[in-house]
Scaffold this active site. Structure first.
Site, PDB file in Angstrom:
ATOM      1  N   SER A  53      17.303  27.084 -22.879  1.00 39.92           N
ATOM      2  CA  SER A  53      16.378  26.031 -22.419  1.00 39.92           C
ATOM      3  C   SER A  53      16.490  24.856 -23.391  1.00 39.92           C
ATOM      4  O   SER A  53      16.955  25.025 -24.529  1.00 39.92           O
ATOM      5  CB  SER A  53      14.948  26.583 -22.449  1.00 39.92           C
ATOM      6  OG  SER A  53      13.992  25.546 -22.492  1.00 39.92           O
TER       7      SER A  53
ATOM      8  N   TYR B 179       7.524  30.822 -26.171  1.00 44.05           N
ATOM      9  CA  TYR B 179       8.683  30.558 -25.298  1.00 44.05           C
ATOM     10  C   TYR B 179       9.839  29.974 -26.125  1.00 44.05           C
ATOM     11  O   TYR B 179      10.996  30.398 -25.968  1.00 44.05           O
ATOM     12  CB  TYR B 179       8.264  29.584 -24.195  1.00 44.05           C
ATOM     13  CG  TYR B 179       9.338  29.322 -23.170  1.00 44.05           C
ATOM     14  CD1 TYR B 179       9.679  30.276 -22.219  1.00 44.05           C
ATOM     15  CD2 TYR B 179      10.022  28.095 -23.144  1.00 44.05           C
ATOM     16  CE1 TYR B 179      10.666  30.035 -21.269  1.00 44.05           C
ATOM     17  CE2 TYR B 179      11.013  27.839 -22.199  1.00 44.05           C
ATOM     18  CZ  TYR B 179      11.325  28.814 -21.267  1.00 44.05           C
ATOM     19  OH  TYR B 179      12.319  28.573 -20.332  1.00 44.05           O
TER      20      TYR B 179
HETATM   21  N1  LIG Z   1      12.452  26.344 -14.250  1.00 44.53           N
HETATM   22  C1  LIG Z   1      12.599  25.689 -15.367  1.00 44.53           C
HETATM   23  O1  LIG Z   1      12.082  24.563 -15.554  1.00 44.53           O
HETATM   24  C2  LIG Z   1      13.419  26.272 -16.486  1.00 44.53           C
HETATM   25  C3  LIG Z   1      13.843  25.427 -17.530  1.00 44.53           C
HETATM   26  C4  LIG Z   1      14.615  25.957 -18.558  1.00 44.53           C
HETATM   27  C5  LIG Z   1      14.946  27.298 -18.539  1.00 44.53           C
HETATM   28  N2  LIG Z   1      14.521  28.091 -17.534  1.00 44.53           N
HETATM   29  C6  LIG Z   1      14.891  29.500 -17.566  1.00 44.53           C
HETATM   30  O2  LIG Z   1      15.610  29.837 -16.396  1.00 44.53           O
HETATM   31  C7  LIG Z   1      15.357  31.194 -16.063  1.00 44.53           C
HETATM   32  C8  LIG Z   1      14.923  31.313 -14.619  1.00 44.53           C
HETATM   33  O3  LIG Z   1      13.772  30.527 -14.429  1.00 44.53           O
HETATM   34  P1  LIG Z   1      13.206  30.197 -12.979  1.00 44.53           P
HETATM   35  O4  LIG Z   1      12.512  28.904 -13.127  1.00 44.53           O
HETATM   36  O5  LIG Z   1      14.233  30.353 -11.950  1.00 44.53           O
HETATM   37  O6  LIG Z   1      12.087  31.361 -12.859  1.00 44.53           O
HETATM   38  P2  LIG Z   1      11.445  32.148 -11.610  1.00 44.53           P
HETATM   39  O7  LIG Z   1      10.120  32.637 -12.077  1.00 44.53           O
HETATM   40  O8  LIG Z   1      11.524  31.328 -10.374  1.00 44.53           O
HETATM   41  O9  LIG Z   1      12.426  33.394 -11.468  1.00 44.53           O
HETATM   42  C9  LIG Z   1      12.544  34.348 -12.472  1.00 44.53           C
HETATM   43  C10 LIG Z   1      12.950  35.665 -11.844  1.00 44.53           C
HETATM   44  O10 LIG Z   1      13.054  36.629 -12.902  1.00 44.53           O
HETATM   45  C11 LIG Z   1      12.403  37.814 -12.488  1.00 44.53           C
HETATM   46  N3  LIG Z   1      11.935  38.528 -13.660  1.00 44.53           N
HETATM   47  C12 LIG Z   1      10.987  38.135 -14.534  1.00 44.53           C
HETATM   48  N4  LIG Z   1      10.792  39.079 -15.464  1.00 44.53           N
HETATM   49  C13 LIG Z   1      11.643  40.099 -15.162  1.00 44.53           C
HETATM   50  C14 LIG Z   1      11.897  41.370 -15.734  1.00 44.53           C
HETATM   51  N5  LIG Z   1      11.222  41.798 -16.816  1.00 44.53           N
HETATM   52  N6  LIG Z   1      12.835  42.159 -15.186  1.00 44.53           N
HETATM   53  C15 LIG Z   1      13.500  41.762 -14.077  1.00 44.53           C
HETATM   54  N7  LIG Z   1      13.293  40.575 -13.480  1.00 44.53           N
HETATM   55  C16 LIG Z   1      12.365  39.760 -14.015  1.00 44.53           C
HETATM   56  C17 LIG Z   1      11.267  37.369 -11.584  1.00 44.53           C
HETATM   57  O11 LIG Z   1      10.850  38.416 -10.726  1.00 44.53           O
HETATM   58  C18 LIG Z   1      11.920  36.212 -10.848  1.00 44.53           C
HETATM   59  O12 LIG Z   1      12.585  36.664  -9.678  1.00 44.53           O
HETATM   60  C19 LIG Z   1      14.338  31.707 -17.086  1.00 44.53           C
HETATM   61  O13 LIG Z   1      15.016  32.370 -18.133  1.00 44.53           O
HETATM   62  C20 LIG Z   1      13.710  30.430 -17.603  1.00 44.53           C
HETATM   63  O14 LIG Z   1      13.210  30.572 -18.916  1.00 44.53           O
HETATM   64  C21 LIG Z   1      13.760  27.617 -16.493  1.00 44.53           C
END
Ligand SMILES: NC(=O)c1ccc[n+]([C@@H]2O[C@H](COP(=O)([O-])OP(=O)(O)OC[C@H]3O[C@@H](n4cnc5c(N)ncnc54)[C@H](O)[C@@H]3O)[C@@H](O)[C@H]2O)c1
Length: 258
Positions: free
Chosen positions: A142, A155
């Site tokens: 991130s 985080y």
């Molecule tokens: N969306 C953003 O703005 C953003 C920015 C930077 C980084 N990220 C990173 O990208 C990744 C995905 O984010 P997103 O926005 O798509 O999130 P999201 O919440 O839409 O999807 C995350 C998925 O991970 C699954 N998950 C969570 N904990 C779990 C576990 N313990 N075991 C198995 N599955 C699990 C959830 O069920 C979900 O399907 C994350 O690592 C997040 O930190 C997101």
């Protein structure tokens, strides 16, 4: 075809939603067999059926990335019928708070999913990759791995660790043909962001969405497909000279703000 994943099996954690779902769809479109690991059964199965509707190949495995035994079991099951070529450790959870309002339970929860989950994925995959003399890992970091983001103590801790764990693995396994890189997105419009706004700013959701959009100098949030396309490049043979590197995809957030 450039960026083809034909004949390759890719494991994507958190593939049931948001960025992981877009990565799963993109990889399947490029010919990969996609294995979605998620603890949310409904979302995981829905992603598989969407991929199958577009003639892609996918399967779902319910699993908690924080649970090492479950992860090892799923990798072993997949390896019986597939040569695992790609691992994307994408599952992650968020937390809002500075150090004073982050309690030890919050810290452990974030550690378990965002750090131990990535460790479990890499730990399970590397023996297969070593044996077959090759494999690609992409871990989801991130912008919080790079710069201070207010109110994101736990985080940021986890995303800093994702970055440095990845450098370590890239170095230790470079001679085994294993590449390991990270992607560092700024705000991407996913259910993760919608859930965050809903929970923390229930009374001014539209205003918060606008504010979060503007924190990227480009003036909007990223799209999951944009992150998926970068992940596709990094996992393709076209990126075979790239390892031990982080790729911000952030609408100018890191370099152009301030
Ligand atoms: N969306 C953003 O703005 C953003 C920015 C930077 C980084 N990220 C990173 O990208 C990744 C995905 O984010 P997103 O926005 O798509 O999130 P999201 O919440 O839409 O999807 C995350 C998925 O991970 C699954 N998950 C969570 N904990 C779990 C576990 N313990 N075991 C198995 N599955 C699990 C959830 O069920 C979900 O399907 C994350 O690592 C997040 O930190 C997101």
């Amino acid at each position: 075809m450039i960026f083809s994943l034909k004949g390759k099996t890719a494991i994507i954690t958190g593939g049931g939603s948001g960025i992981g779902k877009a990565i799963a769809a993109t990889f399947a479109k490029q010919g990969a067999h996609v294995c979605i690991l998620d603890f949310n059964v409904d979302n995981g199965r829905a992603t598989v059926s969407e991929i199958e509707k577009t003639k892609g190949s996918a399967s779902f495995y319910q699993c908690d990335v924080a649970n090492q035994e479950q992860m090892e079991g799923v990798f072993s099951e997949i390896s019986k019928n597939h040569r695992i070529a790609i691992l994307v450790n994408n599952a992650g959870i968020a937390h809002v708070g500075n150090i004073e309002n982050t309690n030890v339970e919050d810290l452990d929860r974030l550690y378990n999913v965002n750090i131990k989950g990535v460790y479990n994925g890499m730990k399970a995959a590397i023996p297969y990759f070593k044996k077959q003399k090759g494999g690609v890992i992409v871990n989801m970091a991130s912008i919080a791995s790079w710069v201070g983001i207010d109110d994101r103590f736990a985080y940021s801790m986890t995303k800093g660790a994702v970055l440095t764990m990845s450098y370590s693995v890239a170095k230790d396994y470079v001679n085994d043909g294993i590449r390991c890189n990270t992607i560092s997105p700024a705000r991407v419009h996913t259910p993760f962001v919608d859930g965050f706004i809903e929970k923390n700013y229930p009374d001014n959701q539209a205003e918060m969405f606008e504010n979060l959009s503007k924190t990227q100098p480009i003036g909007r949030m990223g799209k999951p497909e944009e992150i998926a396309n970068l992940a596709l490049y990094l996992c393709s043979d076209e990126a075979s000279f790239i390892t031990g590197t982080d790729f911000p995809i952030d609408g100018g957030f890191i370099k152009l703000n301030g």
